[in-house]
Design a protein around this motif. Structure first.
Motif, short mmCIF file in Angstrom:
data_model
loop_
_atom_site.label_atom_id
_atom_site.label_comp_id
_atom_site.label_asym_id
_atom_site.label_seq_id
_atom_site.Cartn_x
_atom_site.Cartn_y
_atom_site.Cartn_z
N PHE A 184 3.59 102.51 18.35
CA PHE A 184 4.97 102.43 18.63
C PHE A 184 5.08 102.70 20.10
O PHE A 184 4.38 103.30 20.61
N GLY A 185 6.30 102.34 20.58
CA GLY A 185 6.65 102.62 21.86
C GLY A 185 6.38 101.34 22.87
O GLY A 185 5.84 100.51 22.31
N PRO A 186 6.74 101.53 24.29
CA PRO A 186 6.55 100.37 25.33
C PRO A 186 5.00 99.99 25.19
O PRO A 186 3.95 100.64 25.11
N GLY A 187 4.75 98.62 25.22
CA GLY A 187 3.41 98.03 25.43
C GLY A 187 3.30 97.38 26.61
O GLY A 187 4.23 97.21 27.47
N LYS A 188 2.04 96.98 26.90
CA LYS A 188 1.86 96.06 28.20
C LYS A 188 3.02 94.87 28.54
O LYS A 188 3.37 94.49 29.70
N GLU A 189 3.29 94.25 27.28
CA GLU A 189 4.17 93.28 27.60
C GLU A 189 5.52 93.62 28.06
O GLU A 189 6.46 92.81 28.30
N ASP A 190 6.06 94.77 27.95
CA ASP A 190 7.51 95.75 28.28
C ASP A 190 7.28 95.64 30.00
O ASP A 190 8.58 96.11 30.30
N SER A 191 6.27 95.74 30.71
CA SER A 191 6.11 95.81 32.02
C SER A 191 7.32 94.92 32.76
O SER A 191 7.33 93.80 32.51
N ILE A 192 8.25 95.64 33.85
CA ILE A 192 8.90 94.84 34.70
C ILE A 192 8.45 95.18 36.16
O ILE A 192 8.08 96.22 36.11
N PRO A 193 8.82 94.26 37.22
CA PRO A 193 8.54 94.70 38.29
C PRO A 193 9.22 96.09 38.71
O PRO A 193 10.40 96.24 38.61
N GLY A 194 8.48 96.90 39.32
CA GLY A 194 8.95 98.02 39.70
C GLY A 194 8.87 99.02 38.84
O GLY A 194 9.14 100.45 38.90
N LEU A 195 8.50 98.93 37.47
CA LEU A 195 8.55 99.71 36.17
C LEU A 195 7.64 99.49 35.19
O LEU A 195 7.77 98.47 34.31
N ALA A 196 6.27 100.00 35.33
CA ALA A 196 5.22 99.84 34.52
C ALA A 196 5.32 100.40 33.15
O ALA A 196 6.44 101.16 32.89
N TYR A 197 5.17 99.72 32.14
CA TYR A 197 5.41 100.08 30.57
C TYR A 197 5.04 101.46 30.32
O TYR A 197 5.95 102.16 29.39
N TYR A 198 4.00 102.03 30.84
CA TYR A 198 3.66 103.42 30.58
C TYR A 198 4.70 104.36 31.12
O TYR A 198 4.72 105.56 30.86
#
Length: 294
Positions: free
Chosen positions: A53-67
């Motif tokens: 559960f939680g953010p995954g690689k597909e949730d990364s956006i410019p300036g804010l990595a998923y982790y």
């Protein structure tokens, strides 16, 4: 939320529930003597193949990595007074954080400009999210991405991994403390909370002058308490390592002098006769053997 214990040491309240597929149990402990409210959260993720559960690689956006998207992880939330900055522990210093997402070490204390306030104490390093206008502090308890570069099956190539899933039970310990949020006081309080000494001798020592109620050490100064940097057992003997971080020489006692000690070298060789206390020079580290009956 209901009370499960009321005694001379503390009142304990219990909260149970479920978040998604995770069962949780939260104990809130109000001590009679210790200067904080302790919170213990246990997560039960089951014994199956594991939960993701939680953010995954597909949730990364410019300036804010998923982790770094801590708000999407499993958090423990606290409402504080709004503040522009949060004081946190760092590597040998206290840092001022203005970012929304950041990592803290040992404590996180919103600075409202008054010099006083609530702080979150939590041993080790932990992720945080701070909503300055709302005064909302979130501290990460768990996150289980389906893919993580450094936890893949071969720890080299990115990909799905069985190592990032959660299973079994996990317990997290933290506390809320109200008082001075100066750098010195935050470090001292966070260190005291992380130490393994709780209520045993605090009750008998609480009325004695210049004795920290959350610690079985007392010193010749009320403003500078020592750090306990290590407690360990070797060959049936118990040792304690002390550090005097103040600018003055200090005399330290264990349980008001009722526990005799013997100075030893770093190699644990005896250096002197048993004594009730120890005078420690400024900036000095000393290991002592605790001469107590088991």
């Amino acid at each position: 939320l209901y009370k499960i214990s009321a005694g001379p040491v503390a009142d304990i309240y219990l909260l149970q529930g479920r978040v998604g597929s995770v069962n949780f149990q939260e104990e809130i402990i109000f001590y009679r003597v210790l200067p904080w409210i302790e919170i213990s959260v246990t997560l039960d993720c089951g014994e199956s193949e594991g939960l993701y559960f939680g953010p995954g690689k597909e949730d990364s956006i410019p300036g804010l990595a998923y982790y770094m998207q801590n708000e999407k992880k499993l958090n423990l939330n606290f409402n504080f007074v709004p503040a522009a900055e949060v004081l946190t522990g760092g590597a040998f210093l206290v840092e001022r954080r203005r970012a929304v997402n950041f990592n803290a070490c040992e404590f996180a204390a919103p600075d409202n400009g008054t010099g006083q306030g609530w702080s979150l104490l939590r041993p080790g390093s932990f992720g945080c999210r701070w909503e300055a206008k709302q005064g909302l502090l979130q501290t990460v308890l768990a996150w289980a991405p389906g893919e993580w570069l450094y936890a893949s099956d071969d720890s080299i190539r990115s990909g799905g991994s069985r190592y990032t899933s959660l299973r079994g039970r996990y317990t997290y310990r933290c506390a809320l403390h109200y008082g001075s949020i100066s750098a010195e006081e935050l470090i001292k309080t966070a260190t005291s909370f992380a130490e393994p000494f709780l209520i045993g001798t605090a009750i008998q020592e609480q009325k004695k002058k210049n004795c920290a109620v959350n610690n079985f050490l007392s010193s010749s100064s009320s403003s500078h308490q020592p750090f306990i940097t290590a407690l360990f057992r070797k060959e049936g003997r118990i040792y304690l390592r002390l550090c005097n971080y103040s600018t003055e020489n200090k005399e330290f006692l264990l349980s008001g002098g009722s526990l005799p000690i013997r100075p030893v070298s770093m190699e644990l060789k005896e250096e002197g006769e048993p004594r009730a206390g120890l005078t420690l020079a400024s900036g000095r580290i000393q290991t002592v053997q605790i001469l107590a009956k088991e």
